[in-house]
Design a protein around this motif. Structure first.
Motif, PDB file in Angstrom:
ATOM      1  N   GLU A 312       0.825  -1.201   0.000  1.00 29.00           N
ATOM      2  CA  GLU A 312       0.000   0.000   0.000  1.00 29.00           C
ATOM      3  C   GLU A 312       0.864   1.258   0.000  1.00 29.00           C
ATOM      4  N   LEU A 313       1.976   1.221   0.743  1.00 28.18           N
ATOM      5  CA  LEU A 313       2.873   2.376   0.756  1.00 28.18           C
ATOM      6  C   LEU A 313       3.441   2.624  -0.630  1.00 28.18           C
ATOM      7  N   ARG A 316       0.893   4.387  -2.657  1.00 29.76           N
ATOM      8  CA  ARG A 316       0.714   5.778  -2.247  1.00 29.76           C
ATOM      9  C   ARG A 316       1.939   6.639  -2.566  1.00 29.76           C
ATOM     10  N   HIS A 317       3.061   5.990  -2.836  1.00 36.10           N
ATOM     11  CA  HIS A 317       4.317   6.726  -2.962  1.00 36.10           C
ATOM     12  C   HIS A 317       4.252   7.803  -4.035  1.00 36.10           C
ATOM     13  N   ASP A 319       1.960   9.788  -4.587  1.00 34.24           N
ATOM     14  CA  ASP A 319       1.258  10.980  -4.138  1.00 34.24           C
ATOM     15  C   ASP A 319       2.140  11.939  -3.348  1.00 34.24           C
ATOM     16  N   TYR A 320       3.146  11.398  -2.668  1.00 29.62           N
ATOM     17  CA  TYR A 320       4.013  12.302  -1.914  1.00 29.62           C
ATOM     18  C   TYR A 320       5.425  12.357  -2.471  1.00 29.62           C
ATOM     19  N   SER A 347       0.564  13.061   3.875  1.00 27.71           N
ATOM     20  CA  SER A 347      -0.763  13.220   4.440  1.00 27.71           C
ATOM     21  C   SER A 347      -0.829  12.477   5.770  1.00 27.71           C
ATOM     22  N   GLN A 349      -2.902  10.264   6.620  1.00 27.08           N
ATOM     23  CA  GLN A 349      -3.127   8.846   6.381  1.00 27.08           C
ATOM     24  C   GLN A 349      -1.834   8.142   5.987  1.00 27.08           C
ATOM     25  N   ASP A 350      -1.015   8.805   5.157  1.00 22.29           N
ATOM     26  CA  ASP A 350       0.272   8.227   4.773  1.00 22.29           C
ATOM     27  C   ASP A 350       1.201   8.118   5.974  1.00 22.29           C
ATOM     28  N   LYS A 375      -6.581  -3.496   2.578  1.00 18.87           N
ATOM     29  CA  LYS A 375      -5.735  -2.357   2.884  1.00 18.87           C
ATOM     30  C   LYS A 375      -5.621  -2.141   4.380  1.00 18.87           C
ATOM     31  N   THR A 378      -7.519   3.084   7.954  1.00 18.67           N
ATOM     32  CA  THR A 378      -7.250   4.493   7.752  1.00 18.67           C
ATOM     33  C   THR A 378      -6.803   5.119   9.050  1.00 18.67           C
ATOM     34  N   HIS A 440       2.661  13.016 -11.605  1.00 22.76           N
ATOM     35  CA  HIS A 440       3.467  12.338 -10.592  1.00 22.76           C
ATOM     36  C   HIS A 440       4.793  11.932 -11.218  1.00 22.76           C
TER      37      HIS A 440
END
Length: 463
Positions: A312-313, A316-317, A319-320, A347, A349-350, A375, A378, A440
């Motif tokens: 999951e990380l 999400r990677h 996004d940041y 974020s 959540q991250d 997942k 949250t 991105h």
């Protein structure tokens, strides 16, 4: 009982058992050699081993937001245990002052491991405690981080040459000397801990958390040093995993899967490098780390939880981007002063997900949805006081167990450009990496890495 509970994710009962055991040890005076003088040598050795086993358990699972050490280092004044077959003039103790810098006295590999467990306990305490605005900046002399780094480097000066990487000849001995298995497993534990300590202390996420509330300007040189330190030592973890696979020598303790996860989250920061060769190499090393954890998940459901969180990380990677401050590389030509306000952010959540990866006590069976492949919870669903822990058995208890290899999966798309097929296939789960498209642009989010750190033969052979 404590080891089984902790390994199975029953954290409350496991930690209670460790605390009770340490209190009994202290009540009986087993943590002080002066109280063992009336016993036979066999009884003394047995009690030393029991005491130091609890010492390691207490520090192994101190990597937590919810738990702290039950008994401090100052309370352990007994000598280190000896190991069968070792011939050392002095076993040593945790607080002895007789070993001078440059005077490497071999007290055995177990003494090295126990000293590193002491450092690991201190490192995790610093990482998980909040940093007030009145704290010294980590680059200043006398700061908590500077003291920890000093102790880590001091350990290196006292590390006997016979146990160093170049002299141990790990792969040859693992193949040709079956009788050395016990030593090599302990030696691997030493190596994992030695390199994991700077990985954790200089993890980009930890750096971000520790510095974002720091008043005043930040040292760009410190950020560069942290960047290079985390990369070099996380690559060592990946290297040992590959070498273990080559000689079919395995560590079954899930604690080492957790250390691999720390290294993997650092490698994830480099998988999108704009140099395609570096992107390929770091992607493969990331795969090695997660494949190691995936193999462990055949024995430990807690490792499956951790692999799911890493997946999951990785998703999400994009996004940041990167958590490294300077996205153009640390060349000394910074256009802006490094300040807490312009550090990269994640974020809520991250951040919660990253903390769950770094927090060893959050890998219990309360996260049943994660075991099923769903997942992570949250930020509003993450438990605090009721998280359960994944705990481990010792290497010697588990070294004879067989683990099935995971089924091969597709290789993830590489970030930072198209790259030719890898020269070796590592089985592992599919990572949802994004390609370098749209808004991105990951390739520009990771600093340039000097070639000597990646491809050259100059990679420091510390141990």
């Amino acid at each position: 009982m404590a080891q089984l509970d902790l390994a199975d994710g029953n954290s409350h009962r496991g930690c209670s058992s460790v605390a009770l055991g340490l209190r009994v040890i202290q009540t009986l005076g087993m943590n002080q050699d002066k109280n063992l003088l009336a016993l036979s040598q066999t009884e003394v050795e047995s009690r030393r081993r029991i005491t130091w086993a609890y010492f390691m358990l207490d520090r192994t699972y101190n990597a937590s937001r919810n738990y702290s050490l039950c008994l401090s280092d100052t309370r352990f004044t007994l000598d280190f245990p000896s190991r069968e077959g070792e011939r050392t003039r002095s076993r040593g103790s945790l607080h002895e002052k007789s070993i001078k810098q440059g005077h490497r006295v071999d007290q055995g590999i177990m003494a090295c491991l126990l000293r590193l467990y002491s450092l690991w306990g201190k490192a995790t305490e610093w990482v998980f405690e909040s940093m007030s605005t009145s704290s010294l900046p980590p680059w200043q002399s006398g700061s908590a981080l500077a003291i920890l780094e000093s102790e880590w480097m001091q350990f290196e000066t006292q590390f006997a040459d016979t146990h160093r990487y170049m002299n141990v000849d790990f792969k040859r001995r693992a193949r040709d000397e079956p009788q050395s298995r016990s030593y090599l497993l302990t030696w691997l534990s030493v190596q994992f801990l030695f390199h994991s300590i700077p990985c954790l202390l200089h993890h980009p996420f930890v750096t971000m958390i520790k510095l974002r509330h720091m008043p005043g300007n930040l040292s760009a040189t410190f950020l560069q040093k942290s960047f290079e330190t985390s990369l070099i030592h996380s690559r060592w973890i990946s290297r040992f995993i590959r070498e273990m696979k080559e000689v079919d020598l395995r560590l079954y303790d899930p604690f080492f899967g957790y250390l691999a996860a720390i290294a993997a989250t650092i490698q994830l920061e480099h998988t999108g490098n704009k140099n395609p060769k570096i992107a390929l190499l770091l992607n493969n090393e990331y795969r090695d780390l997660v494949a190691f954890m995936t193999e462990m998940s055949a024995e430990w459901d807690s490792m499956r939880i951790l692999v799911n969180r890493l997946n999951e990380l990785a998703a999400r990677h994009q996004d940041y981007g990167s958590l490294f401050y300077n996205q153009d590389g640390f060349s000394g030509t910074l256009s802006n002063m490094a300040t807490p306000s312009n550090l990269p952010r994640m974020s809520a959540q991250d951040e919660s997900l990253m903390w769950d990866i770094l927090d060893l006590t959050s890998l219990g069976f309360s996260q049943t949805s994660e075991i099923s492949g769903m997942k992570s919870p949250t930020s509003n669903e993450v438990a605090t006081d009721d998280n359960e822990i994944s705990r481990s058995l010792t290497d010697e208890d588990l070294e004879d167990h067989e683990v099935e290899s995971p089924n091969p999966a597709h290789k993830p798309a590489l970030l930072g450009g198209e790259v030719s097929e890898s020269t070796h296939e590592i089985p592992g789960p599919e990572w949802p990496f994004s390609n370098q498209t749209g808004n991105h642009t990951m390739g520009s989010g990771v600093p340039d890495i000097p070639d000597w750190m990646i491809f050259g033969d100059l990679m420091t052979e510390h141990l």
